[in-house]
Design a protein around this motif. Structure first.
Motif, mmCIF file in Angstrom:
data_model
loop_
_atom_site.group_PDB
_atom_site.id
_atom_site.type_symbol
_atom_site.label_atom_id
_atom_site.label_comp_id
_atom_site.label_asym_id
_atom_site.label_seq_id
_atom_site.Cartn_x
_atom_site.Cartn_y
_atom_site.Cartn_z
ATOM 1 N N UNK A 96 0.845 -1.216 0.000
ATOM 2 C CA UNK A 96 0.000 0.000 0.000
ATOM 3 C C UNK A 96 0.878 1.262 0.000
ATOM 4 N N UNK A 97 1.916 1.239 0.830
ATOM 5 C CA UNK A 97 2.818 2.409 0.905
ATOM 6 C C UNK A 97 3.488 2.704 -0.433
ATOM 7 N N UNK A 98 3.832 1.618 -1.170
ATOM 8 C CA UNK A 98 4.476 1.825 -2.471
ATOM 9 C C UNK A 98 3.543 2.616 -3.390
ATOM 10 N N UNK A 99 2.261 2.234 -3.397
ATOM 11 C CA UNK A 99 1.337 2.921 -4.305
ATOM 12 C C UNK A 99 1.032 4.341 -3.834
ATOM 13 N N UNK A 100 0.992 4.539 -2.516
ATOM 14 C CA UNK A 100 0.794 5.900 -1.996
ATOM 15 C C UNK A 100 1.959 6.773 -2.457
ATOM 16 N N UNK A 101 3.166 6.207 -2.364
ATOM 17 C CA UNK A 101 4.353 6.977 -2.734
ATOM 18 C C UNK A 101 4.406 7.214 -4.242
ATOM 19 N N UNK A 102 3.951 6.218 -5.006
ATOM 20 C CA UNK A 102 3.958 6.398 -6.467
ATOM 21 C C UNK A 102 3.017 7.545 -6.855
ATOM 22 N N UNK A 147 2.293 10.098 -4.855
ATOM 23 C CA UNK A 147 2.902 11.324 -4.345
ATOM 24 C C UNK A 147 4.031 11.813 -5.259
ATOM 25 N N UNK A 148 4.817 10.870 -5.750
ATOM 26 C CA UNK A 148 5.980 11.250 -6.565
ATOM 27 C C UNK A 148 5.777 10.946 -8.054
ATOM 28 N N UNK A 149 4.507 10.934 -8.483
ATOM 29 C CA UNK A 149 4.233 10.595 -9.888
ATOM 30 C C UNK A 149 4.932 11.544 -10.858
ATOM 31 N N UNK A 150 5.184 12.785 -10.414
ATOM 32 C CA UNK A 150 5.845 13.756 -11.297
ATOM 33 C C UNK A 150 7.284 13.351 -11.635
ATOM 34 N N UNK A 151 7.876 12.451 -10.826
ATOM 35 C CA UNK A 151 9.264 12.046 -11.110
ATOM 36 C C UNK A 151 9.337 10.943 -12.165
ATOM 37 N N UNK A 152 8.181 10.376 -12.530
ATOM 38 C CA UNK A 152 8.195 9.309 -13.541
ATOM 39 C C UNK A 152 8.295 9.940 -14.926
ATOM 40 N N UNK A 153 9.365 9.583 -15.655
ATOM 41 C CA UNK A 153 9.561 10.204 -16.964
ATOM 42 C C UNK A 153 9.109 9.292 -18.093
ATOM 43 N N UNK A 154 9.022 8.000 -17.819
ATOM 44 C CA UNK A 154 8.612 7.065 -18.868
ATOM 45 C C UNK A 154 9.787 6.621 -19.729
ATOM 46 N N UNK A 155 11.002 7.093 -19.416
ATOM 47 C CA UNK A 155 12.173 6.702 -20.216
ATOM 48 C C UNK A 155 12.599 5.266 -19.932
ATOM 49 N N UNK A 156 12.730 4.939 -18.648
ATOM 50 C CA UNK A 156 13.144 3.572 -18.286
ATOM 51 C C UNK A 156 11.920 2.693 -18.110
ATOM 52 N N UNK A 157 12.157 1.446 -17.654
ATOM 53 C CA UNK A 157 11.039 0.534 -17.443
ATOM 54 C C UNK A 157 10.284 0.933 -16.180
ATOM 55 N N UNK A 158 8.957 0.763 -16.233
ATOM 56 C CA UNK A 158 8.130 1.102 -15.075
ATOM 57 C C UNK A 158 8.496 0.236 -13.871
ATOM 58 N N UNK A 159 8.737 -1.082 -14.143
ATOM 59 C CA UNK A 159 9.039 -1.985 -13.027
ATOM 60 C C UNK A 159 10.287 -1.528 -12.259
ATOM 61 N N UNK A 160 11.298 -0.997 -12.989
ATOM 62 C CA UNK A 160 12.508 -0.534 -12.300
ATOM 63 C C UNK A 160 12.160 0.637 -11.379
ATOM 64 N N UNK A 161 11.349 1.548 -11.870
ATOM 65 C CA UNK A 161 10.938 2.719 -11.065
ATOM 66 C C UNK A 161 10.127 2.250 -9.852
ATOM 67 N N UNK A 162 9.239 1.276 -10.102
ATOM 68 C CA UNK A 162 8.378 0.781 -9.022
ATOM 69 C C UNK A 162 9.220 0.100 -7.933
ATOM 70 N N UNK A 163 10.183 -0.731 -8.363
ATOM 71 C CA UNK A 163 10.980 -1.434 -7.358
ATOM 72 C C UNK A 163 11.957 -0.506 -6.640
#
Lengths: 184, 267
Positions: free
Chosen positions: A51-57, A59-75
């Protein structure tokens, strides 16, 4: 089907379509839960950490650029969540000796309620518990079929070669602890 | 092979990241180096054992908590936009000083006089634009419905493409697209209908329709596309129709394998 890839969905979340996080949750909850569960052997805490991971995702969604793999960003997020959990609960983030750990397992029933009894875990899972968290972590990440070592290196913030050497040494340590437990 | 290189290659081999040629080279190397081979074999065993680790199922309470959190986040986001309006009005009240009020009054009088003196009585365009937009959408919907009934596959395909352009699609169009997906004689039109419906998977009627469509499909490519979509949506309700499809005798063997793996991924 391009609009349904992990990266496309997360970019939609970033643009304000928060609803799409639901799809990402359904897709990755098991994997994340498995990661945390193998780190702490506690289902209740692992669910909280997912749950905390998704809350943080969110909160920090603006840091996701879409350049790398999503799974790497998630982990990477999951790793930070896990680290903060250890820090907050003042659980030592370093390796323990087998004998020392044995003592802790007997002693910690009050403080770490919900930990599944030692005998219910396979010998290998017990051996995992004796490894330093960073070693457990790299082994768990290497076992994920969806992640290549280039991505694992991104999660850990080291070079690809370094990640592979770390994985090899962690596996070797796991083998040693496993053999030690088997002899008992 | 140096120690570190050996460690790296071994991990690559175990994780399945080596090419076929590199794998055979590594196997050959192990054959000629018994010490390394022994080390590899013991670690390979431990690596394999890691797959046996049992992880319990997640509870439903976890899902409930997540979707509650998401709902709260969405509500907060909606409130934030109204918060902006409130913020603007409080900013306006700050400006409400006699000097400013006097200035605004003068400007208003100036504008008012200008308005009445102007011979050009053109009205604001905005309401017209909205009406025109609504009319365009209606015409487009009619066009879609008409095109989807045409005997030419090309025109039906055009109809599906037009449906993609509608911003707020209504139930009539969705039903027409689902009917196309179930009954159209042309595979390309059916595939395009799936692509168009993917835009509206948030609507329960679309998800329901897509699940029901699984049983009606005979073309392998459509079956596989639907399977991929259901995996992407993690739609558990699709498992039963897929299983029914697998049981049918006419199904292509490779499609059968694909469906089985998709079911595994959904479970």
């Amino acid at each position: 089907m391009h609009s349904l890839t992990d990266n496309a969905l997360m970019l939609k979340v970033k643009a304000g379509d928060l609803d799409k996080l639901g799809l990402l949750y359904e897709r990755h909850k098991k994997r994340l839960f498995g990661f945390f569960y193998n780190m702490n052997s506690n289902a209740m805490i692992s669910e909280d950490l997912v749950q905390n991971v998704f809350v943080r995702m969110l909160k920090y969604k603006h840091t996701f650029t879409g350049d790398g793999a999503f799974t790497a960003w998630m982990f990477k997020t999951a790793r930070n969540v896990n680290y903060d959990y250890y820090k907050k609960n003042k659980i030592a983030f370093h390796q323990k000796e087998v004998s020392e750990m044995e003592y802790k397992l007997q002693d910690s029933t009050d403080t770490e309620k919900g930990i599944i009894a030692k005998d219910k875990l396979s010998l290998l899972q017990q051996a995992m518990g004796y490894l330093a968290p960073e070693k457990r972590e790299i082994l768990m990440l290497s076992k994920l079929k969806e992640m290549k070592f280039s991505e694992i290196a991104e999660v850990l913030g080291c070079s690809e070669g370094n990640a592979k050497v770390k994985a090899h040494r962690a596996l070797k340590d796991l083998r040693t602890v496993f053999l030690q437990l088997e002899k008992r | 092979m140096e120690k570190e290189q050996f460690e790296i290659t071994m991990v690559e081999y175990l994780a399945g990241e080596l090419t076929q040629t590199a794998s055979s080279e590594f196997e050959e190397y192990l054959k000629n180096n018994p010490v390394q081979r022994a080390e590899f074999e013991s670690l390979q065993q431990t690596w394999g054992k890691m797959d046996e680790a049992v992880v319990p199922e997640t509870s439903e309470a976890m899902d409930v908590r997540f979707f509650e959190m998401l709902h709260i986040a969405e509500t907060e986001k909606a409130n934030k936009s109204t918060g902006f309006v409130e913020g603007l009005s409080s900013f306006m009240s700050l400006l409400w000083r006699p000097q400013v009020a006097y200035g605004i009054l003068l400007v208003a009088i100036g504008l008012g006089t200008g308005y009445f003196m102007s011979t050009n009585t053109a009205q604001s365009d905005t309401p017209n634009t909205v009406v025109v937009d609504n009319e365009t959408e209606e015409v487009r919907e009619q066009l879609v419905l008409t095109l989807l009934e045409q005997p030419s596959a090309n025109q039906r395909l055009q109809g599906v493409n037009e449906a993609n352009k509608i911003e707020k699609v209504d139930e009539k169009v969705i039903k027409a697209l689902l009917q196309t997906l179930n009954n159209d004689a042309n595979v390309n039109v059916r595939l395009a209908a799936i692509e168009a419906l993917v835009n509206y998977v948030d609507k329960p009627i679309v998800r329901e329709g897509l699940i029901q469509a699984i049983g009606h499909q005979e073309s392998p490519i459509v079956q596989v596309t639907l399977a991929d979509l259901m995996v992407a949506l993690q739609e558990k309700k699709s498992i039963a129709p897929f299983k029914a499809l697998i049981r049918s005798k006419e199904l292509d063997t490779s499609v059968k394998e694909k469906l089985e793996s998709s079911i595994q991924q959904i479970i």
